[in-house]
Design a protein around this motif. Structure first.
Motif, PDB file in Angstrom:
ATOM      1  N   GLU A 264       1.030  -1.298  -0.277  1.00 10.01           N
ATOM      2  CA  GLU A 264      -0.020   0.108  -0.081  1.00 10.01           C
ATOM      3  C   GLU A 264       1.001   1.311  -0.032  1.00 10.01           C
ATOM      4  O   GLU A 264       1.209   1.535   1.219  1.00 10.01           O
ATOM      5  N   PRO A 265       0.944   1.956  -1.269  1.00 11.36           N
ATOM      6  CA  PRO A 265       1.080   1.249  -2.351  1.00 11.36           C
ATOM      7  C   PRO A 265       1.314   0.353  -3.224  1.00 11.36           C
ATOM      8  O   PRO A 265       2.521  -0.140  -2.811  1.00 11.36           O
ATOM      9  N   ARG A 266       0.692  -0.335  -4.008  1.00 11.25           N
ATOM     10  CA  ARG A 266       1.050  -1.139  -4.502  1.00 11.25           C
ATOM     11  C   ARG A 266       2.827  -1.604  -5.813  1.00 11.25           C
ATOM     12  O   ARG A 266       2.793  -0.320  -6.238  1.00 11.25           O
ATOM     13  N   PHE A 267       4.144  -2.261  -4.961  1.00  7.91           N
ATOM     14  CA  PHE A 267       4.963  -1.745  -5.806  1.00  7.91           C
ATOM     15  C   PHE A 267       5.854  -3.040  -5.368  1.00  7.91           C
ATOM     16  O   PHE A 267       6.249  -3.286  -4.225  1.00  7.91           O
ATOM     17  N   VAL A 268       7.104  -3.738  -6.458  1.00  5.32           N
ATOM     18  CA  VAL A 268       8.154  -4.770  -5.863  1.00  5.32           C
ATOM     19  C   VAL A 268       9.668  -3.808  -6.260  1.00  5.32           C
ATOM     20  O   VAL A 268       9.080  -3.354  -7.258  1.00  5.32           O
ATOM     21  N   SER A 269      10.311  -3.964  -5.316  1.00  6.44           N
ATOM     22  CA  SER A 269      11.387  -3.849  -5.555  1.00  6.44           C
ATOM     23  C   SER A 269      12.276  -4.451  -5.044  1.00  6.44           C
ATOM     24  O   SER A 269      12.169  -5.516  -4.722  1.00  6.44           O
ATOM     25  N   ARG A 270      14.054  -4.207  -5.787  1.00  9.62           N
ATOM     26  CA  ARG A 270      14.959  -4.965  -5.965  1.00  9.62           C
ATOM     27  C   ARG A 270      15.338  -5.067  -4.202  1.00  9.62           C
ATOM     28  O   ARG A 270      15.797  -4.023  -3.670  1.00  9.62           O
TER      29      ARG A 270
END
Lengths: 329, 329
Positions: free
Chosen positions: B32-38
């Motif tokens: 929340e909010p949606r994100f994908v990180s390395r």
């Protein structure tokens, strides 16, 4: 039939030639008799792993040929066992002096033809039978089928062979992995074999085939289509009944797609399976999610659980360089 | 609708949570909010690459987050642009001091929302637009769509950012890759969006949709279903007309499945495409075959050709460690 195809006769060879060209850095392809072999040099005395089976399950087995996994794979026609001459030629081509271990999924045709090849083979050899499908009882017919757990067997034993395990040790390890592995699948649709030209079976809009085999064989029962969590809990309960995992047990959890189910759904299934086994306090130490043991264009998936020990975990993590699995190099 | 799903509302988040758990060694997931990180640490001053778009195209973009490729990806709902707050939060989270490069597929909603995020962002930044779909003329509507060539852009620019290219150099390289890349797809079936619950369009048993977009948009024409070689020659001719490759030109050839087409067919398509461009004396230096830019459960595929120079080839070969692409480490 809506497929990318020229003719039924050329379907397999055109696909194999494309596979070999796309992965020319990893494999060689012998067209007559058909087998795929690894390009990476192997140490003298390394046990050579040779597998194979009917086509239509890609990337199994051709996509698992390479460093740290299979030395050769023999693809039969779609859903049809390869012939002994393929297995014999493959074994002779990849013999490194350490003997040959045939890895055979438990189907009548495969078992028979690998036995014939073994009898003809003038090199020390042994066979490892994979029978991880727990949808049916062990004592039924010719026993349980080999399905998606084959990937775990080929990866772990492949790493052992690369590390210098001898033939007897590779076989013993493989039997331990088979014993520690249970799988079960569910189909939402049938698949279509090119030569047949229509779906192998009919499933209504509200139905699923629970315990299906990777050739569309009937499984436990035809059921009303359930939610993802219901499906996972049903399959996981059968696997739990078989393996009886204890709390804290490290496991490898494999969600395998049947070819027509996209990753977005497979990851949703993984989430449900992770919940199921986390609630039972298993240690989900490793995972593999994707289309690895397919059934042509079938929509569906299977769950595979492997109870890991330290040796298996180390061998799972060892470098692998194949078309379908690659890490550590 | 035959899918693995619990509810339409939870479909995306359950899949993302499963993805993040299955690849917890590679990515972090912010819900929340949606994100994908390395997860892999980045050098101070590294340009951060942030992409995103509607879900339903997995592994694009989340599966491309990791060392040597994207720093973050923002998944929208299925076939729906992510929102500016996702892009802003992702950019702020992965800022390493070298600025942010947004990689945006050319769709109205994505372009608008990335522009809004960029305006709100208090970090040096720039945007790179991907528009590799040559099925329609360049001057039509808002221009060409970004499809499977996005993988080439994200891999090559990702390697450049990892190697220390600055923001302007990353953008210039990215524009060069976009310019050198052309793609076109064909659908054999529609896909089914969960919220809709039925196929987006109907295709007869003997029909295919040539030039289809990755959301099922109509393309060039609805045609009679052709053989694999006819389909490849049709698509390849459009790509040739666009890129006008010269004999001896090194190229990267990407056969991309739309999610419902299995590898055995994609490799057959690769064989036809390899034949087409070998006959024209191109140097097929690298290849990628598999389901990378999907359209939920659509059966179909696209071809992508990228004209490589030495720099692009070196960056394509550089180590990458993401859920969907991994080599060299």
């Amino acid at each position: 039939m809506k497929k990318f195809i020229n003719t039924v006769e050329d379907f397999l060879d055109e696909s194999l030639r494309g596979f070999a060209k796309a992965h020319a850095d990893i494999v060689d392809f012998s067209p007559e008799p058909r087998f795929v072999s690894r390009k990476a040099p192997a140490k003298a005395g390394k046990v050579a792993l040779v597998s194979g089976g009917g086509s239509g399950h890609e990337p199994l087995h051709t996509g698992f040929v390479g460093l740290g996994m299979l030395d050769a794979a023999c693809p039969g026609q779609v859903f049809t066992s390869p012939t002994p001459d393929q297995m014999l030629a493959a074994a002779q081509a990849v013999d490194h002096g350490g003997g040959i271990l045939f890895i055979v999924k438990n189907y009548a045709g495969d078992v028979m033809n690998f036995e014939i090849a073994a009898e003809m083979l003038d090199i020390p050899h042994d066979s490892l039978l994979v029978h991880d499908d727990v949808s049916l009882p062990e004592n039924r017919g010719m026993g349980r089928r080999g399905i998606a757990g084959t990937t775990m067997v080929e990866k772990i034993v492949g790493a052992a062979a690369e590390a210098g395990y001898d033939l007897a040790a590779c076989k013993a390890l493989g039997e331990r992995v088979v014993h520690a592995t249970a799988s079960m699948g569910v189909a939402l649709t049938s698949c279509t074999v090119p030569a047949l030209g229509k779906p192998m079976f009919e499933l209504g809009e509200g139905e699923m085939e629970m315990g299906v085999g990777i050739h569309g064989e009937r499984g436990r029962e035809r059921m009303a289509l359930g939610s993802a969590s219901e499906i996972v809990d049903y399959i996981a309960a059968v696997i739990d009944e078989e393996l009886k995992p204890q709390a804290g047990q490290p496991v490898l959890l494999h969600v395998n797609g049947f070819g027509g189910t996209p990753l977005i759904e497979l990851h949703l299934i993984y989430e449900q399976a992770h919940r199921h086994w986390s609630e039972r306090s298993l240690d989900i130490a490793r995972s593999l999610v994707g289309n690895f043991t397919t059934s042509l264009d079938m929509a569906g998936c299977s769950l595979t659980l492997t109870l890991l020990d330290e040796e298996m975990l180390r061998l799972w993590d060892a470098p692998v360089h194949t078309a379908a699995l690659r890490w550590g190099c």
